[in-house]
Design a protein around this motif. Structure first.
Motif, short mmCIF file in Angstrom:
data_model
loop_
_atom_site.label_atom_id
_atom_site.label_comp_id
_atom_site.label_asym_id
_atom_site.label_seq_id
_atom_site.Cartn_x
_atom_site.Cartn_y
_atom_site.Cartn_z
N ASN A 100 0.84 -1.18 0.00
CA ASN A 100 0.00 0.00 0.00
C ASN A 100 0.89 1.24 0.00
N PRO A 101 0.80 2.08 -1.04
CA PRO A 101 1.72 3.23 -1.12
C PRO A 101 1.44 4.32 -0.09
N ASP A 102 0.35 4.17 0.65
CA ASP A 102 -0.02 5.16 1.66
C ASP A 102 0.61 4.86 3.03
N TRP A 103 1.62 3.96 3.05
CA TRP A 103 2.23 3.57 4.32
C TRP A 103 2.93 4.74 4.99
N MET A 222 -6.96 6.12 -5.02
CA MET A 222 -6.10 7.30 -4.96
C MET A 222 -6.28 8.08 -6.27
N GLN A 223 -6.31 9.39 -6.17
CA GLN A 223 -6.49 10.25 -7.33
C GLN A 223 -5.35 11.27 -7.41
N PRO A 224 -5.06 11.79 -8.60
CA PRO A 224 -4.07 12.85 -8.71
C PRO A 224 -4.48 14.08 -7.91
N ALA A 231 2.08 15.20 -3.01
CA ALA A 231 1.27 15.43 -4.21
C ALA A 231 1.28 14.18 -5.07
N VAL A 232 0.12 13.82 -5.61
CA VAL A 232 -0.04 12.64 -6.46
C VAL A 232 -0.11 13.10 -7.92
N TYR A 233 0.72 12.49 -8.77
CA TYR A 233 0.76 12.83 -10.19
C TYR A 233 0.41 11.60 -11.03
N GLY A 234 -0.35 11.80 -12.09
CA GLY A 234 -0.68 10.74 -13.02
C GLY A 234 0.27 10.74 -14.21
N LEU A 235 0.63 9.55 -14.67
CA LEU A 235 1.49 9.38 -15.83
C LEU A 235 0.67 8.73 -16.95
N ARG A 257 7.32 7.97 -4.31
CA ARG A 257 6.75 6.63 -4.11
C ARG A 257 6.03 6.20 -5.37
N LEU A 258 6.11 4.91 -5.66
CA LEU A 258 5.48 4.35 -6.84
C LEU A 258 4.19 3.65 -6.46
N THR A 259 3.22 3.68 -7.35
CA THR A 259 1.94 3.00 -7.12
C THR A 259 1.64 2.08 -8.31
N PRO A 260 0.68 1.17 -8.17
CA PRO A 260 0.33 0.30 -9.30
C PRO A 260 -0.74 0.88 -10.22
N TRP A 261 -1.03 2.19 -10.10
CA TRP A 261 -2.13 2.78 -10.87
C TRP A 261 -1.66 3.89 -11.81
#
Length: 373
Positions: A100-103, A222-224, A231-235, A257-261
């Protein structure tokens, strides 16, 4: 090193895969996190030894593209010096841990994943595609993410261990969760799980100690945009070029941090525009598309231009795959276009390669059909 052309596995640092644009080298940063120095070093290595294109995968790994055979060894040495690749190929191959990237530091997710990484030598030999999921936060996020051996939060708030493909699992504690995972992995190996390839396809009856009635909690997303961590960024399509990523991190001096989304989290910063990254939700973030032709020699069609055209027209999930392997999405999508012999097959509520509703579609015909749905 030779034999890069072989297919049928997930690449890692020591087993790269030959694609149409060169070798594909997968990097699994510990705990899916890179410091600012590591990001800059990785980007420098991606430019020096590859084509500078970096993919963020559905396992929260990074793939460096266009690596030359001559440059592969230098790339691995550079990544090892940065602590991004384990010097032991066996341990590196066992490190497929999605968390979970929110750790937060020392919480259950962080503690269990860290202990599992420290005990990788205790695992048996497992098929290369198998992986672990540690989703022990108060707000689970990986319910839909693929993973064979899972630590999750139950609907009653307890920790549970669950074998993928089973609806429920057995309760565990923070102190014995890794023991349980390792024991389950050994059971899988000893019960000929390798023949099935994945836990969800393994039909052997679970031992009594791995059975339970604990049901996973419903997951969140999770959303950008702004996030408590930063801050969360979408690729778009999970792709970014090394120069843009390095410039971003250099400007903000932030860990990532990397996420699976196809989202990354920049720690400790306020949202600010960035080249090649999105700060707001976009239809393109809800489309799965592999790299396609010509970058992948197994694909007979280009994928991402068509996916970008279709993204604003589709309700639900769209998957555009260059071939029947479906590398960009393992699960079914509402609509899936699969490349075959230079054209597309269209299927509904299916995975890539499924029996089609329409065959031999050109990109224009696909747009016309799906735009009318």
């Amino acid at each position: 090193m030779s034999g890069f052309e072989v297919r049928g596995w997930c690449p890692d640092a020591f087993r790269p895969m030959m694609a149409g644009d060169g070798l594909l080298v997968r990097v699994r940063p510990p705990l899916a996190r890179l410091t600012a120095t590591q990001v800059e070093g990785l980007c420098e290595a991606a430019n020096a030894h590859g084509n500078g294109q970096i993919d963020l995968t559905s396992r929260a790994n990074l793939q460096l593209r266009g690596v030359t055979e001559a440059g592969w060894r230098g790339l691995i040495e550079a990544l090892q010096a940065m602590g991004l690749v384990d010097p032991d190929p066996v341990r590196e191959g066992r490190g497929a841990i999605l968390l979970n990237p929110d750790w937060r530091e020392s919480d259950d997710t962080h503690a269990i994943a860290s202990e599992l990484r420290a005990r990788l030598a205790e695992l048996p030999d497992l098929p290369g595609k198998l992986g672990f999921v540690v989703d022990a936060g108060t707000a689970p996020m990986l319910v839909q993410a693929p993973g064979d051996f899972r630590i999750e939060r139950s609907v009653t708030g307890e920790l549970l261990m669950r074998a993928d493909g089973r609806a429920s699992g057995v309760t565990v504690t923070r102190s014995n969760a890794v023991d349980a995972l390792i024991r389950l992995a050994h059971w899988f190996a000893d019960s000929d799980g390798a023949a099935a390839g994945r836990m969800a396809r393994h039909e052997a009856m679970l031992p009594d100690w791995a059975k339970g009635n604990a049901v996973p909690a419903t997951g969140t997303t999770m959303q950008p945009g702004a996030h408590p961590i930063g801050a969360v960024y979408g690729l778009p399509f999970g792709r970014i070029d090394a120069a843009s990523l390095a410039a971003f991190v250099r400007t903000h001096d932030c860990a990532v941090r990397l996420t699976p989304w196809r989202l990354l989290i920049a720690e400790g910063i306020a949202p600010a525009p960035a080249l090649g990254m999105l700060l707001a939700d976009s239809p393109i973030l809800h489309v799965d598309a592999c790299v396609g032709a010509p970058a992948c020699p197994q694909a007979s069609v280009a994928t991402r231009d068509l996916a970008a055209r279709l993204a604003p027209l589709i309700e639900g999930r769209l998957h555009v795959s260059g071939c029947a392997k479906g590398c960009a999405r393992a699960r079914a999508a509402d609509w899936v276009l699969t490349g075959r012999a230079g054209a597309f097959d269209l299927a509904r509520n299916a995975r890539a390669g499924a029996a089609p509703l329409h065959t031999g579609l050109t990109p224009e015909r696909a747009v016309a059909l799906l735009g009318a749905c």
